[in-house]
Design an enzyme around this catalytic site. Structure first.
Site, PDB file in Angstrom:
ATOM      1  N   ARG A  25       0.701   9.926   5.740  1.00 12.42           N
ATOM      2  CA  ARG A  25       1.072   8.851   6.132  1.00 12.42           C
ATOM      3  C   ARG A  25       2.421   7.779   5.886  1.00 12.42           C
ATOM      4  O   ARG A  25       2.382   6.688   5.448  1.00 12.42           O
ATOM      5  CB  ARG A  25      -0.345   8.085   5.678  1.00 12.42           C
ATOM      6  CG  ARG A  25      -1.249   8.236   6.159  1.00 12.42           C
ATOM      7  CD  ARG A  25      -2.357   7.382   6.094  1.00 12.42           C
ATOM      8  NE  ARG A  25      -3.532   7.697   7.157  1.00 12.42           N
ATOM      9  CZ  ARG A  25      -5.128   8.326   6.144  1.00 12.42           C
ATOM     10  NH1 ARG A  25      -4.977   7.865   5.079  1.00 12.42           N
ATOM     11  NH2 ARG A  25      -6.133   8.712   6.908  1.00 12.42           N
ATOM     12  N   LYS A  78       0.911  -1.319  -0.175  1.00  9.56           N
ATOM     13  CA  LYS A  78       0.271   0.055   0.220  1.00  9.56           C
ATOM     14  C   LYS A  78       1.403   1.582   0.220  1.00  9.56           C
ATOM     15  O   LYS A  78       1.456   1.740   1.094  1.00  9.56           O
ATOM     16  CB  LYS A  78      -0.791  -0.419   0.906  1.00  9.56           C
ATOM     17  CG  LYS A  78      -1.856   1.553   1.507  1.00  9.56           C
ATOM     18  CD  LYS A  78      -2.753   1.394   2.674  1.00  9.56           C
ATOM     19  CE  LYS A  78      -3.643   2.197   2.645  1.00  9.56           C
ATOM     20  NZ  LYS A  78      -4.294   2.259   3.617  1.00  9.56           N
ATOM     21  N   SER A  89      -9.919   5.585  -5.280  1.00  7.98           N
ATOM     22  CA  SER A  89     -10.647   6.331  -4.839  1.00  7.98           C
ATOM     23  C   SER A  89     -10.745   7.705  -6.424  1.00  7.98           C
ATOM     24  O   SER A  89     -11.342   8.187  -7.555  1.00  7.98           O
ATOM     25  CB  SER A  89     -11.297   7.457  -3.673  1.00  7.98           C
ATOM     26  OG  SER A  89     -10.397   7.939  -3.590  1.00  7.98           O
ATOM     27  N   ARG A  92     -10.280  10.154   1.153  1.00  4.54           N
ATOM     28  CA  ARG A  92     -10.506  10.927   2.541  1.00  4.54           C
ATOM     29  C   ARG A  92     -12.061  11.922   2.639  1.00  4.54           C
ATOM     30  O   ARG A  92     -12.614  12.042   3.832  1.00  4.54           O
ATOM     31  CB  ARG A  92      -9.470  11.700   2.685  1.00  4.54           C
ATOM     32  CG  ARG A  92      -8.154  11.043   3.317  1.00  4.54           C
ATOM     33  CD  ARG A  92      -7.164  11.560   2.586  1.00  4.54           C
ATOM     34  NE  ARG A  92      -5.265  10.138   2.686  1.00  4.54           N
ATOM     35  CZ  ARG A  92      -4.738  10.441   2.430  1.00  4.54           C
ATOM     36  NH1 ARG A  92      -4.361  11.451   2.077  1.00  4.54           N
ATOM     37  NH2 ARG A  92      -3.808   9.589   2.409  1.00  4.54           N
ATOM     38  N   TYR A 140     -15.492   0.400  -6.659  1.00  5.29           N
ATOM     39  CA  TYR A 140     -16.562   1.447  -7.059  1.00  5.29           C
ATOM     40  C   TYR A 140     -17.734   1.024  -8.319  1.00  5.29           C
ATOM     41  O   TYR A 140     -18.415   1.492  -7.771  1.00  5.29           O
ATOM     42  CB  TYR A 140     -16.188   2.991  -6.315  1.00  5.29           C
ATOM     43  CG  TYR A 140     -15.502   3.236  -5.455  1.00  5.29           C
ATOM     44  CD1 TYR A 140     -16.167   2.934  -4.623  1.00  5.29           C
ATOM     45  CD2 TYR A 140     -14.279   3.282  -5.514  1.00  5.29           C
ATOM     46  CE1 TYR A 140     -15.063   3.251  -3.370  1.00  5.29           C
ATOM     47  CE2 TYR A 140     -12.928   3.496  -4.563  1.00  5.29           C
ATOM     48  CZ  TYR A 140     -13.437   3.856  -3.097  1.00  5.29           C
ATOM     49  OH  TYR A 140     -12.522   3.583  -2.325  1.00  5.29           O
ATOM     50  N   GLU A 165       7.458  -7.018   1.534  1.00  5.64           N
ATOM     51  CA  GLU A 165       6.615  -7.072   2.813  1.00  5.64           C
ATOM     52  C   GLU A 165       5.674  -8.414   1.503  1.00  5.64           C
ATOM     53  O   GLU A 165       5.067  -8.735   2.553  1.00  5.64           O
ATOM     54  CB  GLU A 165       5.751  -5.702   1.920  1.00  5.64           C
ATOM     55  CG  GLU A 165       6.394  -4.285   2.126  1.00  5.64           C
ATOM     56  CD  GLU A 165       5.623  -4.377   3.715  1.00  5.64           C
ATOM     57  OE1 GLU A 165       5.210  -4.947   4.642  1.00  5.64           O
ATOM     58  OE2 GLU A 165       6.396  -3.056   4.579  1.00  5.64           O
ATOM     59  N   LYS A 191      -2.169  -1.659  -4.060  1.00  4.11           N
ATOM     60  CA  LYS A 191      -2.672  -0.580  -4.105  1.00  4.11           C
ATOM     61  C   LYS A 191      -1.812   0.917  -3.700  1.00  4.11           C
ATOM     62  O   LYS A 191      -1.129   0.828  -3.034  1.00  4.11           O
ATOM     63  CB  LYS A 191      -3.883  -0.766  -2.166  1.00  4.11           C
ATOM     64  CG  LYS A 191      -4.759   0.507  -2.492  1.00  4.11           C
ATOM     65  CD  LYS A 191      -5.682   0.813  -1.234  1.00  4.11           C
ATOM     66  CE  LYS A 191      -6.405   1.324  -0.863  1.00  4.11           C
ATOM     67  NZ  LYS A 191      -7.209   1.837   0.890  1.00  4.11           N
TER      68      LYS A 191
END
Length: 321
Positions: free
Chosen positions: A215, A194, A272, A204, A311, A231, A246
């Site tokens: 982040r 990610k 998004s 958000r 979505y 990872e 992602k």
């Protein structure tokens, strides 16, 4: 040699197509918010809403009827219910756990019910973990909160948990907590790669984020590709049942790497910003909406994703059905 022979009719192209997109490959992310009396459109994500509990249940049933493979639920609490440790995340009365219980009661095992296992929606600072007195996210203190949240979500009825916070050791900590609490069959979808992406902006808005700062100390650097393999190795060793990349469209190289090296199914999240770029261009008549949506999903599948979170899942499932 004339490769065009195999492109000459739609039937021939369909016969020799190497990549397909089917409704079962798609997972629909959904937002449910406390304090709403009707669904609230998200301005930066045309066609996506924050649901009420009732509209969530209706939309979930419609999506499953259309054939989508699964649902990923995100909870949006009231601002006054947020605190520094995200207490609402593991409360049985928290918006997400109530939503999981309601959808599981409605649909049972007819779909794969997934939960976002992260604190960012529930904290007043908007970070994915517990913040220390110097403003840094405390990795190990966060793991205990993830463990409590995971058990609460499993108890509420989630089939699959999606720890998305990118804390070191999160899969092992959650797996141990679930097994100890009597939920050995609850699966873990690791957010293995990610990235700290600019394409999360509309999300958000969708979760009424309270984020202060960024982040980048825990999500991956967009410049790094090989790091995703490290990872992946860790998540598999810790017991991940599925893994994810992602965002999807900007990281197809990483997705291909992960798919080539993973021993478990691979998911990718069309985030998004990726959704909103296509939506905005289509609204302006700059691109063909349906064609761009299907091409984008095909590219993600072609790069190696077994599962695509998008979505458009319910709408595309209707097209394909």
């Amino acid at each position: 040699m004339r490769p065009r022979r195999l492109r000459s009719t739609s039937a021939i192209r369909r016969l020799v197509a190497q990549t397909d997109v089917e409704p079962r490959h798609l997972v629909l992310p959904m937002f449910v918010a406390d304090g709403l009396t009707e669904p609230k459109p998200i301005d930066s994500m045309p066609g996506v809403v924050q649901h009420t509990m009732d509209s969530l249940r209706q939309a979930a049933q419609a999506a499953v009827a259309a054939g989508v493979g699964g649902l990923m639920l995100f909870g949006v609490p009231r601002a006054e219910d947020k605190d520094d440790i995200g207490s609402g995340a593991d409360s049985a009365d928290g918006v997400l756990n109530r939503a999981l219980a309601a959808v599981r009661a409605d649909l049972g095992d007819d779909t794969v019910l997934m939960a976002d296992t992260c604190l960012d929606e529930f904290t007043d600072h908007g970070h994915c973990g517990v913040v220390d007195d110097q403003g840094r996210v405390d990795n190990d203190a966060t793991l205990s909160r993830y463990a409590a949240m995971a058990v609460a979500q499993a108890r509420a009825g989630a089939h699959v948990l999606g720890p998305s916070g990118m804390m070191d050791g999160q899969i092992a900590a959650i797996r141990a907590a679930l097994d100890s609490a009597g939920y050995p069959d609850t699966a873990l979808l690791a957010y293995t790669a990610k990235y700290a992406s600019a394409f999360y902006g509309p999300f958000r808005d969708a979760v009424d984020s309270s984020l202060e700062g960024d982040r980048r100390t825990y999500q991956q650097d967009p410049a790094n590709r090989a790091e995703a393999m490290r990872e992946l190795e860790l998540d598999l060793a810790e017991g991940a049942d599925l893994v994810m990349v992602k965002p999807a469209m900007g990281y197809l190289d990483v997705l291909t790497d992960v798919a080539a090296n993973s021993t478990v199914p691979v998911a990718a999240y069309q985030v998004s910003g990726e959704y909103s770029m296509i939506s905005a261009a289509a609204q302006r008549g700059w691109i063909d909406r349906r064609g761009a949506i299907l091409e984008s999903l095909t590219s993600i599948r072609r790069a190696g994703a077994s599962i695509v979170l998008t979505y458009w899942a319910a709408e595309v499932a209707e097209w394909l059905r």
